[in-house]
Enzyme design. Structure first.
Site, PDB file in Angstrom:
ATOM      1  NE  ARG A  42     -13.707-102.199  10.530  1.00  0.00           N
ATOM      2  CZ  ARG A  42     -12.719-103.068  10.730  1.00  0.00           C
ATOM      3  NH1 ARG A  42     -11.873-102.886  11.747  1.00  0.00           N
ATOM      4  NH2 ARG A  42     -12.564-104.112   9.938  1.00  0.00           N
ATOM      5  CB  SER A 111     -16.802-100.725   1.699  1.00  0.00           C
ATOM      6  OG  SER A 111     -16.780-100.472   3.083  1.00  0.00           O
ATOM      7  CE  LYS A 140     -11.956-103.669   6.173  1.00  0.00           C
ATOM      8  NZ  LYS A 140     -13.262-104.321   6.056  1.00  0.00           N
TER       9      LYS A 140
END
Length: 213
Positions: A42, A111, A140
């Site tokens: 990621r 998710s 996030k």
């Protein structure tokens, strides 16, 4: 089932922001030596060419250690480097699109933030769920923490493996005991540490207790 629940135990998510001159593959190998059981590439700040290059190197390490390896959000890169699969969101039928591109044998993770989304992802063919954010996380922004009761309800509602994600570290992972999660996904709790291998080993032991193994 393409993913065993045991493979979710310590799910390592990369972030090259902490490399300090090292290669991402080197840090990933340290995490694998410490006991990471699953890998996700990621890298939000890298361009596509750089991500593909990292993916090819990291895949070699994953194969060496026998650990599943997925790409975040980009099924095309996953196909190009022959990763084990991809992790996607729920918007715009992404699970179905990823399955169409990658075929029936690849891992599709998704998710979920509530029971409804979890059941939807399972129905659309997700092989596992990443659920959170369970704690405050720097990766996030503007994300509300998930109540422990919601995490437990999701685990009870679905048959596929569930990994908790979001702000998990060695100091708070024990709070996930009793939720039914199959493992924990971490970023900085491994890759921001000076001794990555030791950090992974410590988290693996704590995750085993959370899992009740």
């Amino acid at each position: 089932m393409k993913v065993e629940k045991s493979q979710m135990l310590l799910y390592a998510v990369t972030d090259s922001g902490w490399l300090n001159g090292r290669s991402l593959a080197e840090d990933v190998i340290k995490a694998l030596k410490g006991g990471a059981t699953f890998l996700q590439l990621r890298e939000k700040e890298l361009d596509r060419e750089s991500i593909l290059k990292e993916a090819i190197e990291i895949k070699q390490a994953a194969v060496q250690f026998g650990v599943p390896f997925v790409i975040n959000d980009d099924p095309a890169i996953a196909k190009e480097c022959d990763a084990d699969g991809v992790h996607v969101g729920l918007s715009d039928a992404e699970i179905g699109k990823a399955r169409e591109l990658l075929g029936p044998d690849k891992i599709i993770g998704a998710s979920a933030h509530n029971v409804e989304e979890a059941l939807q992802a399972q129905a659309e063919g997700a092989d596992y769920l990443g659920v959170g954010s369970v704690f405050t996380t720097s990766t996030k922004k503007n994300v509300q923490n998930m109540p422990k009761e919601t995490l437990k309800a999701i685990c009870e509602a679905v048959d596929i493996p569930v990994v908790a994600i979001g702000g998990i570290n060695e100091n708070n992972v024990d709070e996930l005991c009793g939720t039914g999660v199959d493992g924990v996904a971490v970023v900085s709790a491994i890759f921001a540490k000076e001794d990555i291998e030791m950090a992974a080993a410590n988290l693996r032991q704590k995750a085993l207790k959370v899992r009740g193994w």
